[in-house]
Write a protein that holds these residues in place. Structure first.
Motif, PDB file in Angstrom:
ATOM      1  N   GLU A   1       4.894  -2.846  -4.826  1.00  0.00           N
ATOM      2  CA  GLU A   1       3.664  -3.498  -4.371  1.00  0.00           C
ATOM      3  C   GLU A   1       2.490  -2.522  -4.417  1.00  0.00           C
ATOM      4  N   ASP A   2       1.363  -2.999  -4.919  1.00  0.00           N
ATOM      5  CA  ASP A   2       0.130  -2.207  -4.935  1.00  0.00           C
ATOM      6  C   ASP A   2      -0.174  -1.749  -3.511  1.00  0.00           C
ATOM      7  N   PRO A   3      -0.266  -0.442  -3.261  1.00  0.00           N
ATOM      8  CA  PRO A   3      -0.496   0.031  -1.886  1.00  0.00           C
ATOM      9  C   PRO A   3      -1.861  -0.340  -1.328  1.00  0.00           C
ATOM     10  N   ARG A   4      -2.756  -0.855  -2.175  1.00  0.00           N
ATOM     11  CA  ARG A   4      -4.085  -1.262  -1.697  1.00  0.00           C
ATOM     12  C   ARG A   4      -4.122  -2.702  -1.234  1.00  0.00           C
ATOM     13  N   SER A   5      -3.003  -3.402  -1.263  1.00  0.00           N
ATOM     14  CA  SER A   5      -2.994  -4.839  -1.001  1.00  0.00           C
ATOM     15  C   SER A   5      -3.686  -5.223   0.306  1.00  0.00           C
ATOM     16  N   ALA A   6      -3.456  -4.452   1.349  1.00  0.00           N
ATOM     17  CA  ALA A   6      -4.034  -4.795   2.650  1.00  0.00           C
ATOM     18  C   ALA A   6      -5.552  -4.706   2.660  1.00  0.00           C
ATOM     19  N   MET A   7      -6.141  -4.008   1.682  1.00  0.00           N
ATOM     20  CA  MET A   7      -7.602  -3.839   1.654  1.00  0.00           C
ATOM     21  C   MET A   7      -8.295  -4.801   0.700  1.00  0.00           C
ATOM     22  N   MET A   8      -7.527  -5.641   0.011  1.00  0.00           N
ATOM     23  CA  MET A   8      -8.111  -6.564  -0.966  1.00  0.00           C
ATOM     24  C   MET A   8      -8.411  -7.898  -0.292  1.00  0.00           C
TER      25      MET A   8
END
Length: 206
Positions: A142-149
């Protein structure tokens, strides 16, 4: 002239075990995993009590390289792969080393899953694949930036690998995958009738 760069890369190492060190016999490694699973009553009980599908030695055995010589041989090979990955990551290790912290067996039956997770308290995590029958599940990152998108649109179906929100790898027997331990990953449902067998591990910086 405009420029676009890729910043803050998330690296994924994918190689054959045979690229480093002495050959590891896949049949012997698979047999060792199955024998240990059959004998490990504590591990079987832990899996049953915690609703873990199949078998893992994670909570019961900490001495696999001592129990079976093939695991000691495997660790030597993994050490070389991890060293190569650390070079690629350009880690400044100072006077410390990245060393094996834990090593465990996973046996996932038909219908089994391993939900999304990270590996706290370690630096490099990975898995080598022992038995991957037809239909065995891939590993999903999973893209580690998911929570910030928060308001971002989804990616197009043909997005480049580095632009995808999720990335799937279907490894073969004898492959090894390495990633930084903070990278969230999961194993979707195993659709194969036969068991999916792997050996996972963590390396720490100490």
């Amino acid at each position: 002239m405009s420029q676009i760069k890729s910043l803050f890369a998330t690296r994924l190492y994918h190689a054959k075990l045979s690229e480093h060190g002495a050959p590891i016999d896949p049949a012997e490694l698979e047999n060792s995993c199955l024998v240990i699973a059959d004998d490990d009553e504590a591990g079987q009980n832990w899996c049953e009590e915690n609703g873990y599908p199949g078998y893992t030695s994670y909570a019961s055995l900490t001495d696999l390289p001592w129990r079976f010589p093939i695991f000691a041989d495997l660790v030597k090979v993994l050490d070389a792969h991890v060293a190569a990955f650390c070079d690629d990551l350009q880690f400044d290790l100072g006077d410390k080393k990245v060393t094996l912290d834990s090593l465990w067996i996973n046996i996932l039956p038909e219908g089994g899953i391993h939900t999304s997770h990270i590996h706290p308290h370690s630096v490099i995590s990975g898995t080598t694949y022992v038995a991957m029958p037809d239909g065995a599940s891939a590993i999903k990152f999973e893209d580690p930036r998911s929570a910030m998108m928060m308001a971002a649109p989804t990616r197009i179906k043909e997005a480049r690998d580095e632009m995808r929100s999720f990335f799937y790898v279907s490894p073969a027997v004898g492959d090894v995958l390495l990633w930084e331990s903070w990278l969230r990953h999961e194993v979707p449902m195993n659709m194969a009738e036969d068991e999916r067998v792997s050996v996972s591990f963590n390396y720490s910086w100490e």
